[in-house]
Structure formats: structure tokens, C-alpha cells
Design a protein around this motif. Structure first.
Motif, PDB file in Angstrom:
ATOM      1  N   THR A 131       0.832  -1.204   0.000  1.00 57.69           N
ATOM      2  CA  THR A 131       0.000   0.000   0.000  1.00 57.69           C
ATOM      3  C   THR A 131       0.863   1.249   0.000  1.00 57.69           C
ATOM      4  OG1 THR A 131      -1.810  -1.117   1.159  1.00 57.69           O
ATOM      5  CG2 THR A 131      -1.770   1.280   1.261  1.00 57.69           C
ATOM      6  N   LEU A 132       1.861   1.301   0.887  1.00 55.09           N
ATOM      7  CA  LEU A 132       2.741   2.472   0.956  1.00 55.09           C
ATOM      8  C   LEU A 132       3.576   2.614  -0.320  1.00 55.09           C
ATOM      9  CD1 LEU A 132       3.952   2.330   4.667  1.00 55.09           C
ATOM     10  CD2 LEU A 132       2.284   3.880   3.646  1.00 55.09           C
ATOM     11  N   ALA A 133       4.039   1.486  -0.857  1.00 56.13           N
ATOM     12  CA  ALA A 133       4.856   1.554  -2.070  1.00 56.13           C
ATOM     13  C   ALA A 133       4.066   2.135  -3.241  1.00 56.13           C
ATOM     14  CB  ALA A 133       5.376   0.160  -2.425  1.00 56.13           C
ATOM     15  N   SER A 134       2.818   1.677  -3.402  1.00 56.34           N
ATOM     16  CA  SER A 134       2.008   2.222  -4.493  1.00 56.34           C
ATOM     17  C   SER A 134       1.654   3.676  -4.236  1.00 56.34           C
ATOM     18  CB  SER A 134       0.738   1.388  -4.667  1.00 56.34           C
ATOM     19  OG  SER A 134      -0.118   1.523  -3.540  1.00 56.34           O
ATOM     20  N   GLY A 135       1.446   4.034  -2.964  1.00 50.69           N
ATOM     21  CA  GLY A 135       1.148   5.421  -2.637  1.00 50.69           C
ATOM     22  C   GLY A 135       2.307   6.349  -2.942  1.00 50.69           C
TER      23      GLY A 135
END
Length: 508
Positions: free
Chosen positions: A266-270
Motif C-alpha cells: 500500500t505504501l509503495a504504491s502510494g
């Protein structure tokens, strides 16, 4: 109401009636979709069939673009089904049970260990019921817990917890239903988190089962008879004779992979998609569907590797995966039909009619309590919380948007809470039946002994929802909910204690 207005509502009415009468959500939704297509296309079979096929395909490919949210949700659900099957059939759950048994030395530790296991295996309600019941049964027998008490702990740490965790199998399903609501003010993930933050029933039920297990409130220890004691000794002997030390990692590593992977992806895509720096911007821009798909795939790979490492053959492993895929077929079918009936409601114009009827017939001051009670009745009668979500989330969203838009998310929380409560009380619910069976209790015994605790949590939840409905703050609603729930639990404990004393006096 003229004939045209009535025709707009008939597909929804038929869906609700069939769901209550047949207790088969898939059939009810299917009938509603087919009738709605016929009404929309002047009862032309050929045109209606073309419309249905176009509506189905548009859920995945529309305007020359793949609908990745829908696809990723389905992938995540199927992968979580595979993971659940791998953990259950490869022996990971049994291995964890042996590991846990060696670390339990008192009745309180036994109770809290079973509760802790319920919190650990959060990925699916049915899996939780089977896993915790199977692992907890010999522990409960050895430490004087009745099968009914065990089944209550098993059931209460299954569905309520799943309804609060976005990375459980419930998460993608519910977020897919939320994403289909065009007027939702936030993203599906943000809506899920906001709904969970005011799901008064689920949290109250978990708090009560935790306190009840810690202090044994509401229950009395029962003596372990010779047969039970022999079974407990035999179980301990079998553990001592195991050729290797049991390990918790075949179960815990995939679950940790799911949790850590969900956050990391989630954080990586964000970070990749966000136009502004900062955690809030990253979460807002994240591709949650892809993150859940990737985290689920990571967990499946870890579960398969751990199974192979523990000696599971490749052919049985493939069968485990197929069983997992098959276990999610019903949920996938319900979700597809829910998306289709949502499109039909929009095309028929039913949403405006529902909102108008709600404004005429319902009191805004009782909106949340009314939705909670309605969904509880629906789930009790049908025996399914997922089926109730599928039908009532779109319907109640329209009602709340028309009556009190500021209460849209609390109204959806009331749907979730009421559905889980009704499912808890239903003797035909799959989780009720599986909790009882896995724990060694009769279904009617499980339902009747769980009912007082479920009612306590429901009364507390109604207080919280009514306070929100009247404009009270979030913290005040929660404070009153917990005070009422814990207070009623203490009164129930006093009643139980008084009954035990009178029984002892009578025997003396």
C-alpha cells in the motif's frame, strides 16, 4: 405510487422476499437481476440477455479499459481462499495447536490462549471457527471449559474481527460493495476504516469476550470428569511423543506476510502515485486493490513454501489450492450479482424512489437504530452476514443519502453491525453451526448460551448508534457503548453467581 414506480422497486422487493424465504442469497440476487433486466427492456428476452451480458462484462472491461479494482478484488478473494485452505489442510493449524498447548498451564491461560488464537487467524470467519474450535477443544477439555463456552469464544472472535480488518477475506468483498456506491464521499478503504471505527457491535462483542475470558464472567467452571481427564492426559502424552518440537511458524509466517505485505505494498504504491509527500497523501493515492492482491499472493507463496518445508507433497498441495478456489465460488458469485443489481438499480432509477419512500416513512432520528435492527432481522432469517451485506449495503446507502447524508458512513456501520449480530443469533448461520461442531457443542446449545452475550453487545451498540444519530461526538458514543456493555455483563455475572449459589444451597 403509480405502476411505473412500483415496477422500479419490484426487483428489489423480489430479492428481499426470496432471500428471506429461500435463505439463498445467490438465487435471490439472480432472480432480482433477471427480473430487473426484463423490466428495463420491456420484457424482451433477447434484449434482456444482451443487457445482462453487457452489464457483466462491463464490470471487468469498459470504455476500452480494464476495471482493475474489480479484478484485483476478485484475485484477492480467491488468493485468500487458497491461503485459508493451505493453512487448514497442510497441518499448520494443528502444529500451532500443539505449540500452544505446551505453553498453557492454567484455566485463565487456556481461555486467553483460545481468544488470542482467534485474533491471530483473522483471515476468514469460517476458517477461524474451524481452526480455533479444533485447536481449542482439547485445551478446553483439559481445563474445565464447557463446549458451549468454547464455541462462544470461537464464534465471537471470528465474524466480528473479520468485519473490522480490511486485509481479512471480508475486506475486499465489503470494499467492492462500497466502491460501487457512486456518492461515497471517500475511497473504499477510507470508508471501510471509518465504518469499522463506529462498528459498535463488533468491538463491543470483542471487548466482552475478552473481559469474560479474562475473569470468567458469565460462566462457571465445570468439573472435569474421568473421561475428559483421560482424554486430556492422552493428548498431553501424544504431544510428548511427537518426534519434533511443534512450531508456530507454518501458521504465523503467512499471516505476518499478509499483514506486513498489505502495509508495504500500500505504501509503495502510494509513494509511486502520490503527487505530494507525506503519509496521508501516500495512503490517499495508494492502489489498495493491487496492494491487497499482492499481499495475498505473498501470503499464499509463504503458506505453500512452509507446507512443502513441513513435508506436504506437491500433488496434495495443488489439491489444497483447488479446494481453496472452490470455497470462494459462492462469495464471488454473490459479489458479481451484487455489482450487476447495483447497475440495474441505477438504470431503473430505483435509487430516487427508495430515498423518497424512506423520507416519507422513516424517522431520521431513528435511522441508525432502525437500520441496525432491520439488518439483524435479515441476517437472522437468512443465516448469512455476507448475503445481508450484498443486499442491504446498497439499499441502506440510498436511504441514508436521501435522509441524512452526514450519517452515510455510520449507517453503513449499522448495516455491518446488525448483520453480524443477526448472524450470531441465527441457528442456521454457517459460522454458528461450524463453531458448535468444531467445539463439540450442540448447535442449539451454542446459540442459546451465546445469545445473552450477543444481546448485551447489541444493546450497547444500539446506545452508541442512537447517540451518533442524535449528534453526539464519537468519543461520547463509544464511552456510553462500553459502559453499557460492561455494566450489563457485570449484571449477568451477578445473576449467574446468584444462580450458582442457590443451586449449591439446594444440593446441600
Amino acid at each position: 405510487m403509480d405502476v411505473t414506480d412500483l415496477l422500479e422497486l419490484i426487483p428489489l422487493i423480489l430479492t428481499l422476499v426470496l432471500a428471506l424465504l429461500l435463505r439463498r442469497t445467490l438465487i435471490a440476487l439472480g432472480a432480482g437481476v433477471v427480473l430487473g433486466a426484463l423490466i428495463l427492456n420491456d420484457f424482451s428476452p433477447v434484449t434482456s440477455l444482451k443487457y445482462l451480458l453487457n452489464t457483466l462484462t462491463s464490470q471487468f472491461y469498459q470504455q476500452s479499459q480494464w476495471q482493475w479494482w474489480h479484478l484485483n478484488v476478485l484475485f484477492a478473494m480467491l488468493l485468500l481462499g487458497i491461503m485459508t485452505s493451505l493453512l487448514g489442510r497442510s497441518g499448520a493449524v494443528d502444529e500451532f495447536g500443539h505449540w500452544l498447548s505446551a505453553r498453557v498451564h492454567s484455566r485463565r491461560q487456556a481461555r486467553m490462549g483460545i481468544i488470542g488464537l482467534g485474533f491471530l487467524v483473522f483471515i476468514d470467519g469460517i476458517f477461524s471457527c474451524l481452526a480455533v474450535g479444533s485447536v481449542g477443544r482439547p485445551i478446553a477439555r483439559q481445563y474445565g471449559m464447557s463446549p458451549a463456552q468454547l464455541s462462544y469464544m470461537v464464534d465471537t472472535t471470528a465474524s466480528p474481527l473479520c468485519s473490522l480488518v480490511p486485509v481479512a477475506s471480508w475486506g475486499p468483498y465489503v470494499m467492492a460493495l462500497l466502491a460501487a456506491i457512486s456518492f461515497l464521499p471517500v475511497s473504499a478503504l477510507d470508508a471501510f476504516i471509518a465504518i469499522a471505527s463506529v462498528n459498535f457491535y463488533a468491538v463491543s462483542a470483542l471487548v466482552l469476550v475478552g473481559l469474560g475470558s479474562l475473569f470468567n464472567w458469565g460462566w462457571s467452571e465445570h468439573a472435569v470428569d474421568a473421561t475428559e481427564q483421560a482424554a486430556g492426559v492422552d493428548n498431553a502424552h501424544q504431544q510428548a511423543q511427537r518426534p519434533k518440537t511443534p512450531s508456530p511458524w507454518p501458521l504465523m509466517l503467512p499471516l505476518l506476510g499478509l499483514l506486513v505485505g498489505a502495509l508495504a505494498f500500500t505504501l509503495a504504491s502510494g509513494v509511486t502515485l502520490a503527487k505530494e509527500p507525506g503519509m496521508a497523501a501516500w495512503l490517499a493515492a495508494a492502489d489498495v486493490g493491487a496492494a491487497m492482491r499482492n499481499a495475498s499472493l505473498t501470503a499464499v507463496v509463504l503458506a505453500a513454501l512452509m507446507a512443502l518445508w513441513c513435508g506436504r507433497g506437491l500433488h496434495p498441495l495443488m489439491i489444497d489450492m483447488l479446494v481453496g478456489l472452490r470455497s470462494m465460488a459462492l462469495a464471488v458469485g454473490i459479489l458479481l450479482l451484487t455489482w450487476m443489481i447495483g447497475a440495474l438499480i441505477k438504470d431503473l432509477g430505483s435509487a430516487a424512489r427508495i430515498s423518497a419512500l424512506a423520507n416519507d416513512l422513516l424517522s431520521p432520528s431513528l435511522l441508525l437504530a432502525g437500520i441496525f435492527a432491520l439488518c439483524a432481522i435479515m441476517a437472522f432469517a437468512t443465516g448469512t452476514s455476507w448475503g445481508t451485506f450484498a443486499i442491504m449495503i446498497p439499499l441502506c446507502a440510498q436511504v441514508a443519502q436521501g435522509m441524512a447524508p452526514e450519517l452515510l458512513l455510520p449507517a453503513l456501520a449499522a448495516v455491518m453491525a446488525g448483520s453480524v449480530f443477526g448472524d450470531h443469533c441465527s441457528p442456521i448461520s454457517d459460522t454458528s453451526i461450524l463453531s458448535a461442531t468444531a467445539s463439540g457443542a450442540a448447535v442449539h446449545e451454542h446459540v442459546t448460551t451465546q445469545l445473552p452475550f450477543a444481546l448485551i453487545a447489541a444493546i450497547a451498540a444500539l446506545c452508541g448508534f442512537q447517540l451518533l444519530n442524535l449528534g453526539a461526538s464519537w468519543w461520547l458514543a463509544w464511552a456510553m457503548t462500553l459502559m453499557v456493555g460492561i455494566g450489563l455483563l457485570l449484571l449477568w455475572q451477578l445473576k449467574q453467581s446468584s444462580g450458582n449459589l442457590l443451586k449449591q444451597d439446594g444440593q446441600a
